[in-house]
Design an enzyme around this catalytic site. Sequence first.
Site, PDB file in Angstrom:
ATOM      1  N   GLU A 141       1.022  -0.898  -0.182  1.00 57.50           N
ATOM      2  CA  GLU A 141      -0.068   0.242   0.037  1.00 57.50           C
ATOM      3  C   GLU A 141       1.034   1.626  -0.280  1.00 57.50           C
ATOM      4  O   GLU A 141       1.904   1.130  -0.078  1.00 57.50           O
ATOM      5  CB  GLU A 141      -0.720  -0.194   1.281  1.00 57.50           C
ATOM      6  CG  GLU A 141      -0.235  -0.036   2.905  1.00 57.50           C
ATOM      7  CD  GLU A 141      -1.084  -0.623   3.695  1.00 57.50           C
ATOM      8  OE1 GLU A 141      -1.584   0.177   4.517  1.00 57.50           O
ATOM      9  OE2 GLU A 141      -2.138  -1.875   3.943  1.00 57.50           O
ATOM     10  N   LYS A 151       3.375   4.440   1.484  1.00 53.42           N
ATOM     11  CA  LYS A 151       3.306   4.626   2.295  1.00 53.42           C
ATOM     12  C   LYS A 151       3.171   6.559   2.346  1.00 53.42           C
ATOM     13  O   LYS A 151       3.802   7.174   1.622  1.00 53.42           O
ATOM     14  CB  LYS A 151       4.838   4.729   2.767  1.00 53.42           C
ATOM     15  CG  LYS A 151       4.980   4.980   4.295  1.00 53.42           C
ATOM     16  CD  LYS A 151       6.843   4.987   4.338  1.00 53.42           C
ATOM     17  CE  LYS A 151       7.122   5.742   5.899  1.00 53.42           C
ATOM     18  NZ  LYS A 151       6.910   6.906   5.768  1.00 53.42           N
ATOM     19  N   ASP A 165       3.507  10.751   3.748  1.00 57.30           N
ATOM     20  CA  ASP A 165       4.193  11.248   4.584  1.00 57.30           C
ATOM     21  C   ASP A 165       3.583  12.319   5.520  1.00 57.30           C
ATOM     22  O   ASP A 165       3.092  13.680   4.781  1.00 57.30           O
ATOM     23  CB  ASP A 165       5.162  11.709   3.810  1.00 57.30           C
ATOM     24  CG  ASP A 165       6.415  12.774   4.444  1.00 57.30           C
ATOM     25  OD1 ASP A 165       6.251  12.341   5.601  1.00 57.30           O
ATOM     26  OD2 ASP A 165       7.210  13.228   3.696  1.00 57.30           O
ATOM     27  N   TYR A 183      -5.704   2.863   8.205  1.00 57.86           N
ATOM     28  CA  TYR A 183      -4.212   1.851   6.941  1.00 57.86           C
ATOM     29  C   TYR A 183      -4.800   0.535   8.351  1.00 57.86           C
ATOM     30  O   TYR A 183      -3.999  -0.676   7.651  1.00 57.86           O
ATOM     31  CB  TYR A 183      -3.530   2.648   7.114  1.00 57.86           C
ATOM     32  CG  TYR A 183      -2.710   2.479   7.791  1.00 57.86           C
ATOM     33  CD1 TYR A 183      -1.695   2.221   8.656  1.00 57.86           C
ATOM     34  CD2 TYR A 183      -2.581   4.243   7.732  1.00 57.86           C
ATOM     35  CE1 TYR A 183      -1.368   2.834   9.085  1.00 57.86           C
ATOM     36  CE2 TYR A 183      -1.506   5.099   8.601  1.00 57.86           C
ATOM     37  CZ  TYR A 183      -0.769   4.091   9.040  1.00 57.86           C
ATOM     38  OH  TYR A 183      -0.447   4.459  10.168  1.00 57.86           O
ATOM     39  N   LYS A 208      11.308   2.779   0.906  1.00 57.24           N
ATOM     40  CA  LYS A 208      11.589   4.272   0.834  1.00 57.24           C
ATOM     41  C   LYS A 208      11.903   4.837  -0.804  1.00 57.24           C
ATOM     42  O   LYS A 208      12.960   3.963  -1.821  1.00 57.24           O
ATOM     43  CB  LYS A 208      12.550   4.915   1.842  1.00 57.24           C
ATOM     44  CG  LYS A 208      12.119   5.146   3.017  1.00 57.24           C
ATOM     45  CD  LYS A 208      10.578   5.927   3.447  1.00 57.24           C
ATOM     46  CE  LYS A 208      12.022   7.280   3.813  1.00 57.24           C
ATOM     47  NZ  LYS A 208      10.985   7.895   3.975  1.00 57.24           N
ATOM     48  N   CYS A 222      22.586 -14.276 -27.640  1.00 60.98           N
ATOM     49  CA  CYS A 222      23.280 -13.537 -26.454  1.00 60.98           C
ATOM     50  C   CYS A 222      23.907 -12.572 -27.773  1.00 60.98           C
ATOM     51  O   CYS A 222      24.341 -12.969 -29.098  1.00 60.98           O
ATOM     52  CB  CYS A 222      24.126 -14.294 -26.267  1.00 60.98           C
ATOM     53  SG  CYS A 222      26.064 -13.208 -26.312  1.00 60.98           S
ATOM     54  N   CYS A 273      27.416 -13.111 -28.095  1.00 58.14           N
ATOM     55  CA  CYS A 273      28.662 -14.488 -28.646  1.00 58.14           C
ATOM     56  C   CYS A 273      27.882 -15.271 -30.100  1.00 58.14           C
ATOM     57  O   CYS A 273      27.989 -16.339 -30.540  1.00 58.14           O
ATOM     58  CB  CYS A 273      29.117 -15.341 -27.538  1.00 58.14           C
ATOM     59  SG  CYS A 273      27.597 -16.260 -26.975  1.00 58.14           S
ATOM     60  N   CYS A 291      22.888 -16.185 -20.908  1.00 59.77           N
ATOM     61  CA  CYS A 291      23.726 -16.217 -22.177  1.00 59.77           C
ATOM     62  C   CYS A 291      24.146 -17.750 -21.627  1.00 59.77           C
ATOM     63  O   CYS A 291      25.184 -17.772 -20.201  1.00 59.77           O
ATOM     64  CB  CYS A 291      24.870 -15.419 -22.530  1.00 59.77           C
ATOM     65  SG  CYS A 291      25.581 -16.316 -23.747  1.00 59.77           S
ATOM     66  N   CYS A 345      32.075 -16.592 -22.934  1.00 60.42           N
ATOM     67  CA  CYS A 345      31.622 -14.925 -23.849  1.00 60.42           C
ATOM     68  C   CYS A 345      31.780 -14.361 -23.385  1.00 60.42           C
ATOM     69  O   CYS A 345      31.969 -14.159 -21.616  1.00 60.42           O
ATOM     70  CB  CYS A 345      29.768 -15.181 -23.475  1.00 60.42           C
ATOM     71  SG  CYS A 345      29.387 -13.532 -23.876  1.00 60.42           S
TER      72      CYS A 345
END
Length: 645
Positions: free
Chosen positions: A105, A107, A109, A210, A298, A390, A393, A406, A411
């Site tokens: 959910e 956050k 501030d 919440y 965050k 790839c 290569c 790969c 490679c």
Amino acid sequence: MDRMRQLIDILNKWAYEYYVLDNPSVSDREYDRLYDELKTLEERTGRVEFDSPTKRVGGEPVKGFVRHAHISRLYSLDKSVSDEELEAFFNRVSKTLPHPEYTVEYKFDGLTMCLTYDNGKFVRATTRGNGVEGEDVTAQCLTVKSFPLTIKYKGLLEVQGEAVIRLSVLEEYNKTAKEQLKNARNAVAGAIRNLDPKITAERKPEILFYNVNYMGEGSLDTQESHFAFLKENGFKVFPFLRICKSREEVKAAIDEIEVGRRNIDVLTDGAVIKVNDCTARAGMGYTDKFPRWAMAFKFEAEEAETVVNDVIWQVGRTGKLTPLALVKPVDLGGATVRKATLNNYGDILRKDVKIGSKVLIRRSNEVIPEILGASEHNLASVDVAKPTVCPYCNSAVEEVGANIFCPNKKCRPRIVGKIVHFAQKDAMDIEGLSEKTAGQLYDTLGLTDCSALYSLTCEDLSRLDGFKDKKINNLLSAIENSKKVSGERFVFALGIDGVGKVAAKDLYGKYGGIEALQNANKDDLLELENVGEITADAIVGWFADAENVAEIQALLSAGVCPEKTEKPQGGVFYGQFVVLTGTLANYKRSEAQSIIEANGGECQSSVTSKTTLVIAGEAAGSKLDKAKKLGIKIIDEQQFAQMIE
């Protein structure tokens, strides 16, 4: 009195539609007409009902805030800012819950609030404070119209929410305010924690709920049921809750919030991830500060919008193909950005990234920013093609889970990446061995194994472009000096998928030598705090590869000497496999673990048939129950202290 009751019910219904549902059914003029009628009747009768909307006008200033203890403690959330920290959280959860379901959910501030109800009536509002007690801000909170004064539920109840001021409301307020408010967070904190409720009313805060912090009667079994209960009782919740059955779905939900938060009218600085099952939460418990079952992710502040010009695929040391977006140059955090990362092809589809489309990018802790999601498509937008070979290569690629690999171990970018990782400061610390030099070693000398570094000669290095006597001697000296290395840095240098610096330290600390680690089985590995299912499988698989084992022997034969960790050969916990559970009053978890290990014991993160001792602190949960069922010896903190003495 009947008319007053009728008016109160109608006005509260309209207020709920306006402030909670954001879907008014009548005009402001019609609301004001009935409000004025109710106010007149209240003045005439001298009676004001408990849930009358006229009580929500700011009253006289209060003399000071009174401290009030919460019924149940309000915990803050542990925070993560990187994928590595988020993975560590997932690993910790999986130790207790093998197949967890998460919720994600927004956050917000703002200012955390706790509202108390009893017998269906609002009692008080407090700030979070120190989690145990907060400040009584009931007078201020009564001016907030986005929560009910009466609810259906009749038991004693605490609900938790975030007081916020909408960005549009703040903008309007600042147009006429004598003193400008700099941001929404400070504005709402100043509004709620203001001794004059009239100032609270002027700033028009609201509360988004919440969590049910305490229920006197009944219980809720999931985070989903918390949201349903809140909505059923008239509390305003933000309409976003994602149920995620995998780590990938959690990360996709976080990305969805990252993009979506730019289009909502509330200040938000991250996402909140919780274990959905409340019974499982009880078993996981709490640290001194945080619940173990939740984490706040965050977001970084540096973001910008640009256009994707192309997407190329890079190959790393494990062979994984990672998409890299080439974007229209844009200024971000004082630097001109031309590239942005994506995780895999599934990430491209989830974020709806197309060549030619506008995207939102973020600079986190990495040098190259990452794409968060598409913000606008156009007629020229083209889907990103999924690679079949790839790009370096031309080998046919393989799909393993969500990623493309790969399979060619020779490679070029795989070899270069492996050497650079091996030589980095946190690994073997071979100063001067850059990515450019690693590329030259591959192209000019055909070097494909890290062990071959230790047989390089002056003549070999003289063939490399830009290498003269001084540079040659410096590199050869750095290679020679790297032979003496700590065990944990050597394990990290091996480049086992998923084994970072922290896990490498834990692994070498547990096994004490590379030989013991080589023979470790999956169950033993999972007992480590920072090793989950995926990493444990990667470790076992890496040592099962004969080429990898041969490379270790070649390194040791070349003189590389990882220091062995000598385990105590005695001590009060010698030979014991110990599990710590619950909260210890006088020891941090890390301190207690260090004491046990210094006294010959080995700490486990979960109770298994191998466990010989459990140390149980306050609020010990499912680990204690399991230990009792298995008949394992259990001691408390006092007994632990006595053993140490």
